[in-house]
Design an enzyme around this catalytic site. Structure first.
Site, PDB file in Angstrom:
ATOM      1  N   ASP A  16      44.393  35.809 -68.824  1.00 23.44           N
ATOM      2  CA  ASP A  16      44.236  35.838 -67.370  1.00 23.44           C
ATOM      3  C   ASP A  16      44.270  34.412 -66.828  1.00 23.44           C
ATOM      4  O   ASP A  16      43.389  33.608 -67.130  1.00 23.44           O
ATOM      5  CB  ASP A  16      42.892  36.514 -67.052  1.00 23.44           C
ATOM      6  CG  ASP A  16      42.593  36.613 -65.577  1.00 23.44           C
ATOM      7  OD1 ASP A  16      43.344  36.050 -64.740  1.00 23.44           O
ATOM      8  OD2 ASP A  16      41.588  37.270 -65.241  1.00 23.44           O
ATOM      9  N   ILE A  17      45.264  34.106 -66.027  1.00 27.76           N
ATOM     10  CA  ILE A  17      45.425  32.742 -65.509  1.00 27.76           C
ATOM     11  C   ILE A  17      44.255  32.327 -64.607  1.00 27.76           C
ATOM     12  O   ILE A  17      43.935  31.147 -64.515  1.00 27.76           O
ATOM     13  CB  ILE A  17      46.779  32.589 -64.768  1.00 27.76           C
ATOM     14  CG1 ILE A  17      47.138  31.100 -64.615  1.00 27.76           C
ATOM     15  CG2 ILE A  17      46.779  33.334 -63.443  1.00 27.76           C
ATOM     16  CD1 ILE A  17      48.572  30.857 -64.218  1.00 27.76           C
ATOM     17  N   VAL A  39      50.551  38.579 -60.494  1.00 29.13           N
ATOM     18  CA  VAL A  39      49.838  37.308 -60.602  1.00 29.13           C
ATOM     19  C   VAL A  39      49.343  36.858 -59.228  1.00 29.13           C
ATOM     20  O   VAL A  39      48.207  36.415 -59.073  1.00 29.13           O
ATOM     21  CB  VAL A  39      50.746  36.221 -61.225  1.00 29.13           C
ATOM     22  CG1 VAL A  39      50.119  34.845 -61.124  1.00 29.13           C
ATOM     23  CG2 VAL A  39      51.048  36.554 -62.678  1.00 29.13           C
ATOM     24  N   ASP A  40      50.191  36.984 -58.219  1.00 25.78           N
ATOM     25  CA  ASP A  40      49.838  36.563 -56.867  1.00 25.78           C
ATOM     26  C   ASP A  40      48.582  37.287 -56.384  1.00 25.78           C
ATOM     27  O   ASP A  40      47.640  36.669 -55.888  1.00 25.78           O
ATOM     28  CB  ASP A  40      51.020  36.835 -55.936  1.00 25.78           C
ATOM     29  CG  ASP A  40      50.896  36.185 -54.568  1.00 25.78           C
ATOM     30  OD1 ASP A  40      50.196  35.169 -54.442  1.00 25.78           O
ATOM     31  OD2 ASP A  40      51.538  36.692 -53.628  1.00 25.78           O
TER      32      ASP A  40
END
Length: 179
Positions: A16-17, A39-40
């Site tokens: 998870d970024i 992701v955004d």
């Protein structure tokens, strides 16, 4: 997987970024910087509403494809979010590679300008924009590796990949770069 390029490292991470401990997280944004899914959506959910408010205030006209803009990181551990707009895949004949490379280059330049030591990238354009993972990985990793060999400011660039298939595609490309 960690590989040295110049005085810096590229690290591939499955995860998870939004939880990464880096100076800047790169968001795979749309051209209107309007938030979205994938992701955004995850980055906006984790960072809180102040990031979206900052985007609307500072960049009311959005951001062109192949570029990026920076904001604060809201509730994230990072200091900054770089909102990068990658190309929609249309078969490869519409400058997709050049635009993708430009999005990565712009983020690296923003990182250097803001004196970042570490960045975390997602796999830009490979979700709903349909860019083939292996081709995106080739462009992303070669662009970043070339930049790292030419600079001493950046120490770590992570590619934080959400699923095993994307991680595998990036790992295969990175292994070919070591030969």
């Amino acid at each position: 997987m960690i590989v040295q390029f110049g005085s810096a490292r590229i690290e591939l991470v499955l995860g998870d970024i939004t939880t990464q401990r880096v100076d800047a997280i790169v968001n795979a944004a749309n051209a209107m910087l309007a938030g979205g899914g994938g992701v955004d959506g995850a980055i906006h959910d984790a960072s809180g509403p102040e990031v979206m408010n900052e985007l609307k205030r500072r960049y009311p006209d959005g951001c062109p494809t192949g570029s990026a803009v920076g904001t604060s990181a809201g509730n994230l551990r990072a200091k900054y979010i770089f909102h990068a707009v990658g190309p929609i895949w249309r078969g490869g004949g519409n400058q997709e590679k050049d635009l993708l490379e430009s999005a990565y280059q712009t983020c690296l330049s923003l990182g250097e300008k803001l004196q970042c030591r570490s960045l975390a990238f997602p796999s830009i354009s490979t979700g709903v924009y349909g860019y083939p993972v292996d081709l995106a990985a080739e462009t992303a990793l070669r662009t970043v590796a070339t930049r790292l060999e030419a600079t001493s400011q950046l120490e770590l660039v992570k590619f934080v990949l959400f699923d095993q298939g994307t991680f595998g595609g990036y790992a295969r490309v990175l292994e070919t770069m070591l030969v």
